[in-house]
Scaffold this motif. Structure first.
Motif, PDB file in Angstrom:
ATOM      1  N   ILE A   1       0.866  -1.172   0.000  1.00  0.00           N
ATOM      2  CA  ILE A   1       0.000   0.000   0.000  1.00  0.00           C
ATOM      3  C   ILE A   1       0.907   1.228   0.000  1.00  0.00           C
ATOM      4  CG2 ILE A   1      -0.237   0.004   2.515  1.00  0.00           C
ATOM      5  CD1 ILE A   1      -3.124   1.011   2.084  1.00  0.00           C
ATOM      6  N   THR A   2       0.566   2.202  -0.821  1.00  0.00           N
ATOM      7  CA  THR A   2       1.320   3.451  -0.907  1.00  0.00           C
ATOM      8  C   THR A   2       0.360   4.595  -0.609  1.00  0.00           C
ATOM      9  OG1 THR A   2       2.733   2.486  -2.616  1.00  0.00           O
ATOM     10  CG2 THR A   2       2.782   4.885  -2.397  1.00  0.00           C
ATOM     11  N   TYR A   3       0.819   5.524   0.221  1.00  0.00           N
ATOM     12  CA  TYR A   3      -0.031   6.661   0.563  1.00  0.00           C
ATOM     13  C   TYR A   3       0.816   7.922   0.707  1.00  0.00           C
ATOM     14  CZ  TYR A   3       1.609   6.010   5.365  1.00  0.00           C
ATOM     15  OH  TYR A   3       2.392   5.896   6.482  1.00  0.00           O
ATOM     16  N   SER A   4       0.154   9.068   0.568  1.00  0.00           N
ATOM     17  CA  SER A   4       0.829  10.355   0.733  1.00  0.00           C
ATOM     18  C   SER A   4       0.032  11.210   1.712  1.00  0.00           C
ATOM     19  CB  SER A   4       0.954  11.079  -0.607  1.00  0.00           C
ATOM     20  OG  SER A   4      -0.330  11.335  -1.149  1.00  0.00           O
ATOM     21  N   VAL A   5       0.707  12.150   2.330  1.00  0.00           N
ATOM     22  CA  VAL A   5       0.041  13.101   3.221  1.00  0.00           C
ATOM     23  C   VAL A   5      -0.385  14.291   2.367  1.00  0.00           C
ATOM     24  CG1 VAL A   5       0.313  14.637   5.210  1.00  0.00           C
ATOM     25  CG2 VAL A   5       1.376  12.373   5.233  1.00  0.00           C
ATOM     26  N   VAL A   6      -1.690  14.618   2.393  1.00  0.00           N
ATOM     27  CA  VAL A   6      -2.184  15.730   1.585  1.00  0.00           C
ATOM     28  C   VAL A   6      -2.468  16.985   2.405  1.00  0.00           C
ATOM     29  CG1 VAL A   6      -3.033  14.298  -0.301  1.00  0.00           C
ATOM     30  CG2 VAL A   6      -4.549  14.820   1.598  1.00  0.00           C
ATOM     31  N   SER A   7      -2.683  16.825   3.717  1.00  0.00           N
ATOM     32  CA  SER A   7      -2.833  17.997   4.582  1.00  0.00           C
ATOM     33  C   SER A   7      -2.524  17.601   6.018  1.00  0.00           C
ATOM     34  CB  SER A   7      -4.241  18.598   4.480  1.00  0.00           C
ATOM     35  OG  SER A   7      -5.198  17.728   5.035  1.00  0.00           O
ATOM     36  N   ALA A   8      -2.170  18.609   6.809  1.00  0.00           N
ATOM     37  CA  ALA A   8      -1.808  18.346   8.200  1.00  0.00           C
ATOM     38  C   ALA A   8      -2.118  19.551   9.068  1.00  0.00           C
ATOM     39  CB  ALA A   8      -0.324  18.020   8.297  1.00  0.00           C
ATOM     40  N   GLU A   9      -2.554  19.271  10.314  1.00  0.00           N
ATOM     41  CA  GLU A   9      -2.730  20.296  11.352  1.00  0.00           C
ATOM     42  C   GLU A   9      -2.001  19.817  12.588  1.00  0.00           C
ATOM     43  OE1 GLU A   9      -6.812  21.222  12.249  1.00  0.00           O
ATOM     44  OE2 GLU A   9      -7.367  21.034  10.149  1.00  0.00           O
ATOM     45  N   PRO A  10      -1.024  20.515  13.089  1.00  0.00           N
ATOM     46  CA  PRO A  10      -0.438  21.715  12.496  1.00  0.00           C
ATOM     47  C   PRO A  10       0.274  21.386  11.181  1.00  0.00           C
ATOM     48  CG  PRO A  10       0.876  20.981  14.367  1.00  0.00           C
ATOM     49  CD  PRO A  10      -0.323  20.088  14.305  1.00  0.00           C
ATOM     50  N   ALA A  11       0.575  22.437  10.426  1.00  0.00           N
ATOM     51  CA  ALA A  11       1.212  22.262   9.117  1.00  0.00           C
ATOM     52  C   ALA A  11       2.548  21.546   9.248  1.00  0.00           C
ATOM     53  CB  ALA A  11       1.419  23.631   8.465  1.00  0.00           C
ATOM     54  N   LEU A  12       2.872  20.745   8.247  1.00  0.00           N
ATOM     55  CA  LEU A  12       4.163  20.053   8.228  1.00  0.00           C
ATOM     56  C   LEU A  12       5.296  21.048   7.984  1.00  0.00           C
ATOM     57  CD1 LEU A  12       3.146  17.007   5.981  1.00  0.00           C
ATOM     58  CD2 LEU A  12       3.300  17.077   8.473  1.00  0.00           C
ATOM     59  N   THR A  13       6.484  20.684   8.402  1.00  0.00           N
ATOM     60  CA  THR A  13       7.658  21.548   8.197  1.00  0.00           C
ATOM     61  C   THR A  13       8.380  21.200   6.898  1.00  0.00           C
ATOM     62  OG1 THR A  13       9.063  20.041   9.453  1.00  0.00           O
ATOM     63  CG2 THR A  13       8.003  21.840  10.680  1.00  0.00           C
ATOM     64  N   TYR A  14       7.813  20.308   6.111  1.00  0.00           N
ATOM     65  CA  TYR A  14       8.386  19.880   4.834  1.00  0.00           C
ATOM     66  C   TYR A  14       7.252  19.829   3.805  1.00  0.00           C
ATOM     67  CZ  TYR A  14       6.622  15.555   6.880  1.00  0.00           C
ATOM     68  OH  TYR A  14       5.824  14.618   7.483  1.00  0.00           O
ATOM     69  N   SER A  15       7.615  19.736   2.541  1.00  0.00           N
ATOM     70  CA  SER A  15       6.624  19.832   1.468  1.00  0.00           C
ATOM     71  C   SER A  15       5.801  18.577   1.233  1.00  0.00           C
ATOM     72  CB  SER A  15       7.317  20.200   0.149  1.00  0.00           C
ATOM     73  OG  SER A  15       8.062  21.382   0.297  1.00  0.00           O
ATOM     74  N   SER A  16       6.445  17.401   1.290  1.00  0.00           N
ATOM     75  CA  SER A  16       5.697  16.191   0.966  1.00  0.00           C
ATOM     76  C   SER A  16       6.382  14.925   1.472  1.00  0.00           C
ATOM     77  CB  SER A  16       5.514  16.071  -0.549  1.00  0.00           C
ATOM     78  OG  SER A  16       6.765  15.890  -1.180  1.00  0.00           O
ATOM     79  N   VAL A  17       5.586  13.854   1.527  1.00  0.00           N
ATOM     80  CA  VAL A  17       6.108  12.527   1.857  1.00  0.00           C
ATOM     81  C   VAL A  17       5.190  11.490   1.210  1.00  0.00           C
ATOM     82  CG1 VAL A  17       4.861  12.421   4.068  1.00  0.00           C
ATOM     83  CG2 VAL A  17       6.838  10.932   3.675  1.00  0.00           C
TER      84      VAL A  17
END
Length: 149
Positions: A78-94
């Motif tokens: 299974i592959t997944y990505s983070v599309v939003s976060a609270e609080p905001a992430l300190t990096y662009s993507s994973v």
């Protein structure tokens, strides 16, 4: 000054349970049933039919919305990505991937090899990578407990 670091993380473990018992736990909406760091995990209602979105709320209050990018019952991954976060992430993507393989011979025959990787954007610092490594180790230990019952 930032410390140069790899933006790839990989943790793996042997789960003392057959692949079938372990694989059925790897559903993004069910992670809270075995991962002790999660308070809740569920499908996002009303999400676009093309996007498999899930909401994860961690015990520390962090909220992530993750998108299932790929799910393969053939390859047991299974592959997944983070599309939003609270609080905001300190990096662009994973983008993260969990892969399972049956152990078919030797003293651990009948067990499952599980790997959990993460590819982070180049702006992720060493603290982010170490936190990801720690969370994966903790989650794999929790998965081993849950699948072995």
């Amino acid at each position: 000054m930032s410390i140069p670091t790899s933006t790839y993380v990989l943790e793996s473990s042997i789960v003392n349970a057959p692949l079938s018992a372990t694989w059925h736990k790897i559903k993004l909406g069910d992670f809270a049933s075995w991962w002790s760091a999660l308070k809740s995990s569920s499908a996002v209602k009303g999400a676009d039919a093309e996007a498999d979105l899930y909401s994860w709320e961690f015990n520390d209050g962090t909220k992530l919305q993750v998108k299932q990018e790929e799910h393969s019952s053939i390859n047991h991954s299974i592959t997944y990505s983070v599309v939003s976060a609270e609080p905001a992430l300190t990096y662009s993507s994973v983008v993260s991937k969990i892969e399972l393989s049956p152990i078919t011979s030797g003293p651990l025959e009948g067990s499952t090899y599980v790997s959990w990787s993460g590819n982070f954007s180049s702006d992720a610092d060493a603290g982010v990578i170490e936190d990801a490594r720690f969370k994966r180790k903790e989650a794999l230990a929790d998965l081993a407990k849950a699948a072995s019952v």
